[in-house]
Design a protein around this motif. Structure first.
Motif, PDB file in Angstrom:
ATOM      1  N   ALA A  20     -45.002  16.678  35.583  1.00 44.22           N
ATOM      2  CA  ALA A  20     -43.862  16.856  36.492  1.00 44.22           C
ATOM      3  C   ALA A  20     -44.262  17.753  37.655  1.00 44.22           C
ATOM      4  N   ALA A  21     -45.024  18.806  37.353  1.00 45.54           N
ATOM      5  CA  ALA A  21     -45.508  19.697  38.413  1.00 45.54           C
ATOM      6  C   ALA A  21     -46.419  18.939  39.367  1.00 45.54           C
ATOM      7  N   ALA A  22     -47.325  18.141  38.823  1.00 47.18           N
ATOM      8  CA  ALA A  22     -48.264  17.386  39.653  1.00 47.18           C
ATOM      9  C   ALA A  22     -47.523  16.410  40.570  1.00 47.18           C
ATOM     10  N   CYS A  23     -46.562  15.696  40.008  1.00 46.37           N
ATOM     11  CA  CYS A  23     -45.806  14.729  40.810  1.00 46.37           C
ATOM     12  C   CYS A  23     -45.008  15.430  41.910  1.00 46.37           C
ATOM     13  N   ARG A 121     -47.365   8.904  29.191  1.00 45.92           N
ATOM     14  CA  ARG A 121     -48.240   7.889  29.788  1.00 45.92           C
ATOM     15  C   ARG A 121     -47.626   7.325  31.073  1.00 45.92           C
ATOM     16  N   TRP A 122     -46.329   7.087  31.052  1.00 44.90           N
ATOM     17  CA  TRP A 122     -45.645   6.573  32.241  1.00 44.90           C
ATOM     18  C   TRP A 122     -45.695   7.596  33.369  1.00 44.90           C
ATOM     19  N   MET A 123     -45.473   8.864  33.052  1.00 43.00           N
ATOM     20  CA  MET A 123     -45.519   9.895  34.089  1.00 43.00           C
ATOM     21  C   MET A 123     -46.928  10.039  34.654  1.00 43.00           C
ATOM     22  N   GLY A 124     -47.944   9.826  33.808  1.00 42.69           N
ATOM     23  CA  GLY A 124     -49.314   9.837  34.297  1.00 42.69           C
ATOM     24  C   GLY A 124     -49.550   8.750  35.324  1.00 42.69           C
ATOM     25  N   GLU A 125     -48.956   7.579  35.098  1.00 40.01           N
ATOM     26  CA  GLU A 125     -49.075   6.478  36.066  1.00 40.01           C
ATOM     27  C   GLU A 125     -48.421   6.856  37.390  1.00 40.01           C
ATOM     28  N   GLN A 126     -47.268   7.504  37.323  1.00 42.25           N
ATOM     29  CA  GLN A 126     -46.593   7.927  38.553  1.00 42.25           C
ATOM     30  C   GLN A 126     -47.426   8.960  39.299  1.00 42.25           C
ATOM     31  N   LEU A 130     -49.414   8.769  43.055  1.00 41.28           N
ATOM     32  CA  LEU A 130     -49.182   9.742  44.124  1.00 41.28           C
ATOM     33  C   LEU A 130     -50.472  10.414  44.582  1.00 41.28           C
ATOM     34  N   GLY A 131     -51.576  10.157  43.872  1.00 37.48           N
ATOM     35  CA  GLY A 131     -52.854  10.722  44.285  1.00 37.48           C
ATOM     36  C   GLY A 131     -53.387  11.835  43.421  1.00 37.48           C
ATOM     37  N   VAL A 132     -52.770  12.075  42.281  1.00 36.90           N
ATOM     38  CA  VAL A 132     -53.238  13.112  41.355  1.00 36.90           C
ATOM     39  C   VAL A 132     -54.464  12.603  40.596  1.00 36.90           C
ATOM     40  N   GLU A 133     -55.456  13.467  40.412  1.00 37.78           N
ATOM     41  CA  GLU A 133     -56.626  13.128  39.610  1.00 37.78           C
ATOM     42  C   GLU A 133     -56.409  13.639  38.184  1.00 37.78           C
TER      43      GLU A 133
END
Length: 548
Positions: A20-23, A121-126, A130-133
């Motif tokens: 959530a922080a990354a997104c 897993r779904w949040m990882g896809e989001q 958005l460009g998160v590694e």
């Protein structure tokens, strides 16, 4: 010298708080047309592999992060329509409580039954979109500091080290990840989180943190018994002799039921085995009616942080934050921590984004976070639930439940009293000779099972030729002190059969079967001598939960 990589933000732990922080960071960067580099480290073999939750979610934070989460295909499909709350009074009897008699914070209609592993897993896809590694299979095992003492980043663990501590042919040195800001979102009792709390005295003046051990199974049941949207909660039997906790049973999609028990880790009887309490719980008619004839398909265990507002440490420090369950943001009055963890991550992300936009590249002054937190619904919600856990610890299920009913339903969580529980969970263990020994029934292989068959269902795998990640400060203490005093309770409080006392010619010996470890952290919390230190094993090891 280890190789290093530079990022704007490094996040340790790819749970919903960290993601959530990354997104939110990337969303803010896009709003400002900024370029931002964000890296997320995950010790599990894949996103969600180590994620386990009871599985009821309030969507408040998700609504803020992704208002269109339904259109994006978030895995929230079963909305709660019906609920039951039980007080089990014996092995065969129980009382169903009317809804009006339950604290309103524990009402769940409108929330969702969710697999937190799948949501992760779904949040990882989001995040990646958005460009998160994101780097799964890499465990952060060291905090790095600048000369002025502020957090500089983390280093990943070396790979390919043998049990003797020597490099193997597969040896790969760990890497340093430097960041302007580092977020510790490791989940409950994160081993780096423990270190920074102590180093920066983040918990000064706070009550000691409190925990439970939560065990969960997923069952496939007779379609005729499936009731998607029904949730069942309860307390009472089989816990006794001062032990407390509660159970849950949720009807999910595809004829599946999620069932579990949380046992508070402040119990005093060293003979108590949370795992065996869970196994006999399922024989109670209230639970048996749902499970009988079904098939158990998954098992897992994880510590639950439950101290709440009074135990919450300061969440910011020079160059870094500690967030979510790593800090203790779960609201035990609701028995929910997904939305609160996410919100803490989002608040930190917004403060970081503002600081970067203002040209603060060192992360030394993060005082804006405290103001943002205190003005958020997260603070208000945690404050209103501040008495819930202490009341149950002090007064027990009946009197504590009555207090909480009055506090939540009449005063809205703002009763002019603040209760405290100042005893750490590992304190107060009675001597084995002064406690009643508990004879647990043998598992029947239908409703109840043993530890090893349960661990098998958790898909737990570790490289066997590596140093043990369960470190004893004093290797001789378990048999010198814990054995004569408490009959070595580690062999009972561990839900995965990691600790085993062997009778040998020269006397009893403690054996640590670390490859069984499901990373629940119970031993790190409950050991009466605080002699066990859990550290991250080689990246990729541990459980592999498909949909917990």
């Amino acid at each position: 010298m280890r190789e290093s990589m530079e990022f704007d933000v490094v996040i340790v732990g790819a749970g919903v708080t960290g993601l959530a922080a990354a997104c939110r960071l990337m969303q803010k960067a896009q709003e400002r047309e900024q370029t931002l580099s964000v890296c997320v480290l995950e010790k599990g073999s894949e996103l969600g592999a180590h994620v386990l939750s009871g599985g009821v979610m309030e969507t408040r934070a998700l609504d803020e992060l992704f208002p269109d989460w339904q259109e994006r295909g978030a895995p929230l499909k079963i909305k709660i329509e019906r609920e039951q709350t039980w007080l089990l009074t014996s092995a065969q009897k129980g009382v169903k409580l009317p809804g009006i008699g339950v604290p309103k914070t524990m009402h769940n209609k409108g929330n969702y039954v969710v697999s937190l592993a799948n949501l992760t897993r779904w949040m990882g896809e989001q995040a990646e979109a958005l460009g998160v590694e994101i780097f799964p299979g890499f465990a952060a095992n060291e905090v790095l500091y600048h000369e002025d003492g502020s957090v500089k980043g983390v280093a990943t663990g070396d790979m390919g080290v043998g049990a003797d501590g020597q490099p193997k042919d597969s040896y790969t040195e760990g890497m340093e990840l430097h960041a302007k800001y580092t977020l510790f979102t490791e989940g409950v009792r994160g081993h780096l989180g423990k270190q920074v709390i102590e180093r920066f005295q983040l918990d000064a003046g706070k009550d000691p943190q409190h925990y439970g051990i939560g065990m969960k199974e997923i069952w496939e049941i007779d379609p005729a018994k499936s009731q998607p949207g029904l949730v069942v909660h309860g307390a009472g039997w089989p816990l006794s002799d001062g032990a407390s906790g509660g159970f849950f049973l949720y009807h999910d999609e595809n004829n599946q039921v999620e069932v579990g028990l949380i046992v508070d880790l402040n119990y005093s009887n060293p003979w108590l085995s949370p795992f065996d309490e869970f196994q006999r719980l399922k024989h109670h008619p209230v639970l048996k009616a749902h499970l009988e004839g079904g098939t158990r398909v998954s098992y897992g265990a994880r510590a639950v942080v439950k101290g709440g507002f009074n135990t919450l440490p300061k969440m910011s420090m020079p160059g870094a934050f500690i967030l979510g369950c790593n800090a203790g943001t779960l609201n035990f009055a609701k028995i929910k921590g997904i939305h609160t963890g996410m919100k803490s991550g989002m608040l930190a992300a917004e403060v970081i984004a503002d600081a970067l936009a203002a040209g603060d590249l060192g992360g030394k002054d993060l005082s804006a976070f405290q103001s943002a937190y205190e003005n958020s619904w997260l603070y208000d919600e945690l404050y209103r639930g501040r008495n819930f856990s202490p009341a149950l610890h002090k007064f027990g299920v009946l009197l504590g439940g009555t207090f909480n009913y009055i506090d939540q339903n009449i005063f809205g969580g703002k009763i002019p009293i603040t209760l405290h529980d100042t005893h750490a969970d590992h304190e107060g263990m009675r001597l084995a000779s002064d406690a009643k020994k508990i004879d647990y029934p043998k598992p029947d292989g239908k409703l109840s099972f043993d530890r090893l068959s349960s661990v098998y269902l958790s898909n737990t795998v570790h490289e066997e030729d590596q140093p043990c990640h369960l470190v004893l400060k004093d290797p001789d203490l378990p048999m010198r002190e814990n054995w004569p005093k408490y009959a070595e309770p580690a062999q009972r409080y561990c839900p995965a059969g990691v600790y085993e006392v062997l009778e040998e010619a020269e006397g009893p010996k403690l054996q640590i079967n670390f490859t069984n470890c499901v990373h629940c952290k119970t031993c790190d919390i409950k050991d009466p001598a605080q002699n066990i230190v859990w550290i991250a094993p080689e990246g990729g090891g541990g459980p592999n939960y498909p949909n917990m």
